[in-house]
Write a protein that holds these residues in place. Structure first.
Motif, PDB file in Angstrom:
ATOM      1  N   SER A  67       7.807   7.999   6.073  1.00 51.85           N
ATOM      2  CA  SER A  67       6.400   7.824   5.713  1.00 51.85           C
ATOM      3  C   SER A  67       6.212   6.975   4.462  1.00 51.85           C
ATOM      4  O   SER A  67       5.100   6.489   4.204  1.00 51.85           O
ATOM      5  CB  SER A  67       5.743   9.197   5.491  1.00 51.85           C
ATOM      6  OG  SER A  67       5.824   9.994   6.658  1.00 51.85           O
TER       7      SER A  67
ATOM      8  N   LEU B  36       2.992   4.423   3.145  1.00 53.69           N
ATOM      9  CA  LEU B  36       2.292   4.880   1.947  1.00 53.69           C
ATOM     10  C   LEU B  36       2.299   3.791   0.878  1.00 53.69           C
ATOM     11  O   LEU B  36       1.271   3.526   0.233  1.00 53.69           O
ATOM     12  CB  LEU B  36       2.949   6.155   1.414  1.00 53.69           C
ATOM     13  CG  LEU B  36       2.358   6.730   0.115  1.00 53.69           C
ATOM     14  CD1 LEU B  36       0.910   7.111   0.316  1.00 53.69           C
ATOM     15  CD2 LEU B  36       3.181   7.936  -0.355  1.00 53.69           C
TER      16      LEU B  36
ATOM     17  N   LYS C 102      -0.134   1.080   1.788  1.00 54.73           N
ATOM     18  CA  LYS C 102      -1.507   1.523   1.553  1.00 54.73           C
ATOM     19  C   LYS C 102      -1.856   1.436   0.072  1.00 54.73           C
ATOM     20  O   LYS C 102      -2.950   0.980  -0.299  1.00 54.73           O
ATOM     21  CB  LYS C 102      -1.665   2.960   2.048  1.00 54.73           C
ATOM     22  CG  LYS C 102      -3.054   3.533   1.909  1.00 54.73           C
ATOM     23  CD  LYS C 102      -4.018   2.921   2.880  1.00 54.73           C
ATOM     24  CE  LYS C 102      -5.385   3.608   2.821  1.00 54.73           C
ATOM     25  NZ  LYS C 102      -6.367   2.959   3.723  1.00 54.73           N
TER      26      LYS C 102
ATOM     27  N   ALA D  47      -2.226  11.810   6.929  1.00 52.96           N
ATOM     28  CA  ALA D  47      -2.539  11.029   5.731  1.00 52.96           C
ATOM     29  C   ALA D  47      -3.768  10.159   5.956  1.00 52.96           C
ATOM     30  O   ALA D  47      -4.627  10.024   5.070  1.00 52.96           O
ATOM     31  CB  ALA D  47      -1.336  10.162   5.352  1.00 52.96           C
ATOM     32  N   SER D  48      -3.871   9.569   7.145  1.00 55.92           N
ATOM     33  CA  SER D  48      -5.029   8.742   7.483  1.00 55.92           C
ATOM     34  C   SER D  48      -6.294   9.587   7.504  1.00 55.92           C
ATOM     35  O   SER D  48      -7.349   9.166   7.016  1.00 55.92           O
ATOM     36  CB  SER D  48      -4.817   8.075   8.841  1.00 55.92           C
ATOM     37  OG  SER D  48      -5.945   7.333   9.219  1.00 55.92           O
TER      38      SER D  48
ATOM     39  N   SER E 191      -7.218  10.353   3.811  1.00 55.05           N
ATOM     40  CA  SER E 191      -7.684   9.160   3.111  1.00 55.05           C
ATOM     41  C   SER E 191      -9.024   8.671   3.641  1.00 55.05           C
ATOM     42  O   SER E 191      -9.984   8.472   2.887  1.00 55.05           O
ATOM     43  CB  SER E 191      -6.635   8.045   3.234  1.00 55.05           C
ATOM     44  OG  SER E 191      -7.112   6.835   2.701  1.00 55.05           O
TER      45      SER E 191
END
Length: 268
Positions: A84, A88, A91, A193-194, A197
């Motif tokens: 991951s 990350l 991003k 995570a998406s 966020s």
């Protein structure tokens, strides 16, 4: 947006998230073709991803329970964290530029073509490794890191996340089924995570203060969860038997069609 459109988009999300054909690309394309009001789509798209998150949990719940209960003995959780990190980092480093690329459609057709190339290469590499008997059935740190880097590439609409990560796994020496299973498990932290966020962004943009069509949204989520579950089961069943070139042919033809429609002004 009515229940029918929401269900269609849920089906598109569920199938294309786990088949190597790009969920973001298909979702963007169908939203344009169905003329969905994009101003109110952020929250809906986020919740569709929650539906596919449920699908991953339903298929791999035993693996998740085992890795959480035995974090030292079972290295999968650590490998998922490693995998991951590249997405990350992308991003954090690219921020708004990545968001602009992810929501824009200028590169959509080209990205579909790129996905087709990755799938053809995956098939070719896999066949060579099978003949040489050099395939691995256990994911290591290097495999996870390479698949994670390809997952960052898969953040672009039209580039399949599952297709790019499976390519990374096969290119690093894994057999197709092992790469596909780890790819699907990688999707859970990525989707989570998406969700966090984009959910925060939606909250900041006032999405929760808008009139929310919960019936349509819940229908889309349910269809995404069911179709995603079936897509995972189906793909894991055929991954060692079917040629990925068929998926490649589909996305290449779709990419050409998208470029043609963009050139004609049918979609923008």
């Amino acid at each position: 947006m009515g229940i029918l459109k929401a269900s269609v988009l849920g089906l598109v999300q569920g199938l294309s998230e786990f088949l190597p054909i790009s969920s973001s690309g298909h979702l963007n394309l169908f939203e344009m073709l169905l003329q969905v009001d994009l101003e109110h789509q952020l929250l809906f798209n986020i919740l569709l991803h929650v539906g596919t998150l449920v699908a991953v949990l339903a298929v791999f719940w035993r693996e998740w329970v085992h890795m959480i209960a035995h974090p030292i003995k079972d290295k999968t959780l650590l490998l998922l964290i490693v995998a991951s990190l590249p997405a990350l980092a992308a991003k954090v480093l690219l921020g708004d530029r990545l968001d602009a690329l992810s929501t824009g459609n200028a590169l959509l057709g080209v990205s579909f073509l790129f996905t087709g190339l990755l799938l053809v290469l995956t098939q070719w590499i896999s066949q060579r490794q099978q003949k040489a008997e050099k395939e691995h059935q256990e994911v290591g740190v290097v495999h996870a890191l390479i698949m994670g880097c390809l997952q960052a590439v898969g953040m672009l609409p039209g580039v399949s996340r599952s297709g790019s990560t499976i390519f990374g796994g096969v290119a690093s020496g894994l057999d197709r089924k092992t790469a596909a299973k780890f790819s699907f498990m990688m999707s859970m932290p990525a989707i989570l995570a998406s969700f966090l966020s984009e959910g925060y962004d939606a909250y900041q943009a006032g999405a929760l203060s808008q009139t929310i069509e919960w019936t349509a949204i819940l229908a889309g989520m349910a269809v995404a969860a069911i179709s995603g579950y079936l897509a995972i089961r189906f793909f894991l069943r055929i991954i060692t038997k079917a040629s990925l070139n068929w998926f490649a042919l589909y996305v290449v033809l779709l990419g050409i069609a998208v470029i043609f429609m963009q050139g004609m002004g049918i979609i923008v």
